[in-house]
Design a protein around this motif. Structure first.
Motif, PDB file in Angstrom:
ATOM      1  N   UNK A 180       0.794  -1.228   0.000  1.00 33.37           N
ATOM      2  CA  UNK A 180       0.000   0.000   0.000  1.00 33.37           C
ATOM      3  C   UNK A 180       0.830   1.282   0.000  1.00 33.37           C
ATOM      4  N   UNK A 181       2.113   1.179   0.299  1.00 28.29           N
ATOM      5  CA  UNK A 181       2.939   2.373   0.386  1.00 28.29           C
ATOM      6  C   UNK A 181       3.461   2.833  -0.962  1.00 28.29           C
ATOM      7  N   UNK A 182       3.966   4.052  -1.022  1.00 28.41           N
ATOM      8  CA  UNK A 182       4.572   4.552  -2.263  1.00 28.41           C
ATOM      9  C   UNK A 182       5.895   3.846  -2.527  1.00 28.41           C
ATOM     10  N   UNK A 183       6.299   3.800  -3.750  1.00 23.19           N
ATOM     11  CA  UNK A 183       7.540   3.112  -4.110  1.00 23.19           C
ATOM     12  C   UNK A 183       8.439   4.031  -4.918  1.00 23.19           C
ATOM     13  N   UNK A 184       9.718   3.973  -4.601  1.00 23.15           N
ATOM     14  CA  UNK A 184      10.707   4.783  -5.298  1.00 23.15           C
ATOM     15  C   UNK A 184      11.855   3.884  -5.748  1.00 23.15           C
ATOM     16  N   UNK A 185      12.734   4.448  -6.501  1.00 18.18           N
ATOM     17  CA  UNK A 185      13.909   3.714  -6.962  1.00 18.18           C
ATOM     18  C   UNK A 185      14.694   3.211  -5.750  1.00 18.18           C
ATOM     19  N   UNK A 186      14.962   1.895  -5.677  1.00 17.60           N
ATOM     20  CA  UNK A 186      15.637   1.325  -4.507  1.00 17.60           C
ATOM     21  C   UNK A 186      17.037   1.899  -4.334  1.00 17.60           C
ATOM     22  N   UNK A 187      17.605   2.450  -5.395  1.00 16.77           N
ATOM     23  CA  UNK A 187      18.944   3.043  -5.268  1.00 16.77           C
ATOM     24  C   UNK A 187      18.938   4.247  -4.332  1.00 16.77           C
ATOM     25  N   UNK A 246      16.550  -9.386   9.297  1.00 17.07           N
ATOM     26  CA  UNK A 246      15.198  -8.830   9.336  1.00 17.07           C
ATOM     27  C   UNK A 246      15.228  -7.312   9.489  1.00 17.07           C
ATOM     28  N   UNK A 247      16.212  -6.801  10.249  1.00 16.85           N
ATOM     29  CA  UNK A 247      16.312  -5.360  10.442  1.00 16.85           C
ATOM     30  C   UNK A 247      16.616  -4.634   9.147  1.00 16.85           C
ATOM     31  N   UNK A 248      17.546  -5.168   8.374  1.00 17.22           N
ATOM     32  CA  UNK A 248      17.888  -4.532   7.107  1.00 17.22           C
ATOM     33  C   UNK A 248      16.710  -4.576   6.133  1.00 17.22           C
ATOM     34  N   UNK A 249      16.040  -5.712   6.085  1.00 15.61           N
ATOM     35  CA  UNK A 249      14.869  -5.873   5.224  1.00 15.61           C
ATOM     36  C   UNK A 249      13.818  -4.824   5.567  1.00 15.61           C
ATOM     37  N   UNK A 250      13.549  -4.651   6.871  1.00 19.76           N
ATOM     38  CA  UNK A 250      12.538  -3.699   7.322  1.00 19.76           C
ATOM     39  C   UNK A 250      12.946  -2.259   6.995  1.00 19.76           C
ATOM     40  N   UNK A 251      14.158  -1.881   7.360  1.00 21.37           N
ATOM     41  CA  UNK A 251      14.610  -0.510   7.160  1.00 21.37           C
ATOM     42  C   UNK A 251      14.711  -0.157   5.675  1.00 21.37           C
ATOM     43  N   UNK A 252      15.134  -1.135   4.871  1.00 28.78           N
ATOM     44  CA  UNK A 252      15.253  -0.903   3.427  1.00 28.78           C
ATOM     45  C   UNK A 252      13.899  -0.541   2.833  1.00 28.78           C
ATOM     46  N   UNK A 253      12.869  -1.305   3.184  1.00 25.91           N
ATOM     47  CA  UNK A 253      11.534  -1.048   2.635  1.00 25.91           C
ATOM     48  C   UNK A 253      10.991   0.285   3.141  1.00 25.91           C
ATOM     49  N   UNK A 254      11.170   0.556   4.447  1.00 24.76           N
ATOM     50  CA  UNK A 254      10.677   1.825   5.011  1.00 24.76           C
ATOM     51  C   UNK A 254      11.332   3.016   4.313  1.00 24.76           C
ATOM     52  N   UNK A 255      12.655   2.963   4.195  1.00 24.67           N
ATOM     53  CA  UNK A 255      13.387   4.089   3.616  1.00 24.67           C
ATOM     54  C   UNK A 255      13.056   4.275   2.139  1.00 24.67           C
ATOM     55  N   UNK A 256      12.760   3.185   1.452  1.00 20.48           N
ATOM     56  CA  UNK A 256      12.446   3.285   0.019  1.00 20.48           C
ATOM     57  C   UNK A 256      11.095   3.940  -0.242  1.00 20.48           C
ATOM     58  N   UNK A 257      10.247   4.085   0.809  1.00 19.76           N
ATOM     59  CA  UNK A 257       8.947   4.738   0.628  1.00 19.76           C
ATOM     60  C   UNK A 257       9.036   6.248   0.766  1.00 19.76           C
ATOM     61  N   UNK A 258      10.194   6.753   1.186  1.00 19.81           N
ATOM     62  CA  UNK A 258      10.342   8.183   1.469  1.00 19.81           C
ATOM     63  C   UNK A 258      10.500   8.968   0.173  1.00 19.81           C
ATOM     64  N   UNK A 259       9.681  10.027   0.063  1.00 19.65           N
ATOM     65  CA  UNK A 259       9.792  10.901  -1.090  1.00 19.65           C
ATOM     66  C   UNK A 259      10.611  12.132  -0.767  1.00 19.65           C
ATOM     67  N   UNK A 260      10.130  12.939   0.191  1.00 14.75           N
ATOM     68  CA  UNK A 260      10.799  14.175   0.575  1.00 14.75           C
ATOM     69  C   UNK A 260      11.581  13.947   1.869  1.00 14.75           C
ATOM     70  N   UNK A 261      12.894  13.828   1.759  1.00 10.40           N
ATOM     71  CA  UNK A 261      13.737  13.547   2.923  1.00 10.40           C
ATOM     72  C   UNK A 261      13.668  14.674   3.948  1.00 10.40           C
ATOM     73  N   UNK A 262      13.549  15.908   3.489  1.00 12.46           N
ATOM     74  CA  UNK A 262      13.499  17.042   4.404  1.00 12.46           C
ATOM     75  C   UNK A 262      12.279  17.021   5.296  1.00 12.46           C
TER      76      UNK A 262
END
Length: 476
Positions: free
Chosen positions: A197-204, A267-283
């Motif tokens: 359900x979350x937004x998706x951005x380039x994993x890079x 599991x921690x890396x998997x979780x953080x990777x997905x969470x961070x990849x949903x971020x659009x505006x870092x500020x």
């Protein structure tokens, strides 16, 4: 089948005899299996606590790269430290753990300082876990988010952990087992919801460097952001502190130490990777009062976001419960050897509940006072990180020294060991401990540095003036 033919009972008797060789009788209830032992360390590491409560700190310091690069970097070196701790757990399976190892390898003085650094770290990690839970619980309950209300919620959480550890040792063991499963399911639910359900951005974007809201150069801010991962990777010595309650601890407790870090890392890396990849505006994320809550609510919205945050907050409660269990066992073991003032009080066992009741309540009270003293969350977690890793580093250094001079040979190893890789792994782990100790007392963490310096000076003074005259060390 007779009572003495029961395989588990046979192992328990063997473990009790093994403990007797180190000068101790079996007082605690030995009923933990391998999963229970793993679960207590896994629950204290709690990727749904450390990685979550410090998400905003890490992101603000080093941006997305703190997840993509920083988490794996801290993981590699922490696994080397954990392997060294697991080796010693297998070789010397007593509840005194770290300070027993330091005493055997270096003498009573080394053991005494190790014990105190470990206790300071454990008091602080309990404070960090439960205060972090209070910060998440307040907005979920609609309570005003200020220091006084956080303290009130924090006190209630600590009280619940103290009561359960006092009266329900078997219930706590079951909850620790459930907690490990809950954490894994919780991560999968959180990640699944964000993927669906979350937004998706380039994993890079997760590996993107250069973003920081701090006043420091990016390279320095990025290193400071490693506190997120490094504090998460604390408390795995709990498997060693509960060896006297574990069946076949030379194998199962050693694996508990190591696997708790390894599985948390994955599991921690998997979780953080997905969470961070949903971020659009870092500020916008970095500027939110609680960046993790902001990200989840923006990604999932409405009731789904709040339900997910409730799931995370409950995981924090489980984590704090396990932390009090571990801390109280360390206090019990050290007091059993007369290492603390009023040791007879802290080493007493409840005749009704078979739990170290006085040690449990001491851990609760001191944890509360540490939060009051610190006045800031990052101070609590950095104190716990440094104090715990100093207590890990001392016995690892002493073992490395013993290996160099030949007083520790292959015959001294337990069944869990690294063989020829032991010395190189320990050496790199020790360098990492030295590095993070310097890093987390440097600006802007000067208060942590002053606090740890003050604690160290006070301990040296107390030992030289008083403790060295009466502390005889473990009953080996």
């Amino acid at each position: 089948m007779s009572h003495y033919d029961d395989p588990k009972e046979t192992l328990i008797n063997k473990d009790a005899n093994d403990l007797q060789r180190f000068g101790y009788t079996q007082e605690l209830l030995r009923d933990m299996g391998g999963f229970s032992n793993f679960a207590i360390s896994f629950s204290i590491i709690s990727i749904l606590t450390g990685a979550v409560t410090l998400y905003g700190y890490g992101f603000g310091m080093g941006g997305p790269a703190v997840t993509g690069i920083g988490w794996p970097l801290a993981t590699i070196f922490t696994l080397l430290v954990a392997a060294g701790i697991a080796e010693l757990t297998s070789a010397i399976p007593t509840s005194g753990a770290l300070y027993h190892w330091a005493t055997i390898l270096g003498g009573t003085g080394w053991g005494w300082f190790t014990a105190w650094f470990n206790m300071v770290g454990q008091f602080a990690i309990t404070a960090g876990i439960d205060f972090g839970a209070a910060q998440f619980l307040a907005p979920l309950l609609g309570i005003k988010e200020d220091w006084n209300h956080f303290l009130l919620i924090y006190a209630c959480i600590l009280l619940s952990h103290g009561l359960l550890n006092h009266v329900g040792i078997k219930v706590v063991a079951w909850l620790n087992n459930f907690s490990a499963t809950y954490h894994i399911i919780g991560v999968l639910v959180l990640v699944g919801a964000l993927l669906l359900f979350g937004p998706h951005h380039d994993v890079s974007s997760v590996f993107k460097t250069g973003f920081t809201t701090s006043e420091y150069p990016y390279w320095w801010a990025f290193l400071l952001g490693l506190l997120q991962a490094q504090w998460t990777y604390t408390g795995y010595d709990a498997s060693a502190h509960t060896v006297e309650e574990t069946v076949n601890p030379r194998v199962k407790a050693a694996w508990g130490v190591y696997l708790s870090v390894l599985i948390s890392a994955v599991f921690g890396f998997f979780m953080l990777f997905v969470i961070t990849s949903t971020i659009g505006d870092a500020g916008q994320v970095a500027g939110a009062s609680n960046p993790f809550i902001y990200v989840v609510e923006q990604a999932l919205g409405g009731w789904a976001g709040r339900a997910t945050l409730w799931l995370v907050t409950l995981a924090m409660w489980f984590c704090g419960l396990s932390s009090v269990t571990s801390n109280s066992r360390m206090i019990f073991a050290f007091s059993r050897d007369s290492g603390m003032p009023k040791s007879k009080i802290w080493s007493s066992i409840s005749k009704r509940f078979h739990s170290p009741a006085s040690a449990i309540w001491l851990s609760v009270v001191v944890a509360f006072l540490m939060a009051v003293y610190s006045g800031g969350y990052s101070i609590i977690v950095s104190i716990s990180t440094i104090a715990l890793y100093l207590s890990y580093g001392i016995p690892l250094f002493l073992k490395f020294r013993a290996q160099l001079n030949g007083s520790w040979t292959a015959q001294n190893n337990g069944p869990w060991h690294l063989g020829k890789w032991s010395m190189p792994a320990n050496a790199i782990g020790l360098i990492w401990i030295l590095f993070i100790t310097v890093l987390f007392v440097a600006p802007p963490n000067e208060i942590t540095g002053y606090t740890m310096l003050g604690v160290t000076v006070l301990l040296i003074f107390y030992y030289m003036v008083s403790a060295r005259k009466w502390f005889k060390g473990p009953n080996f």
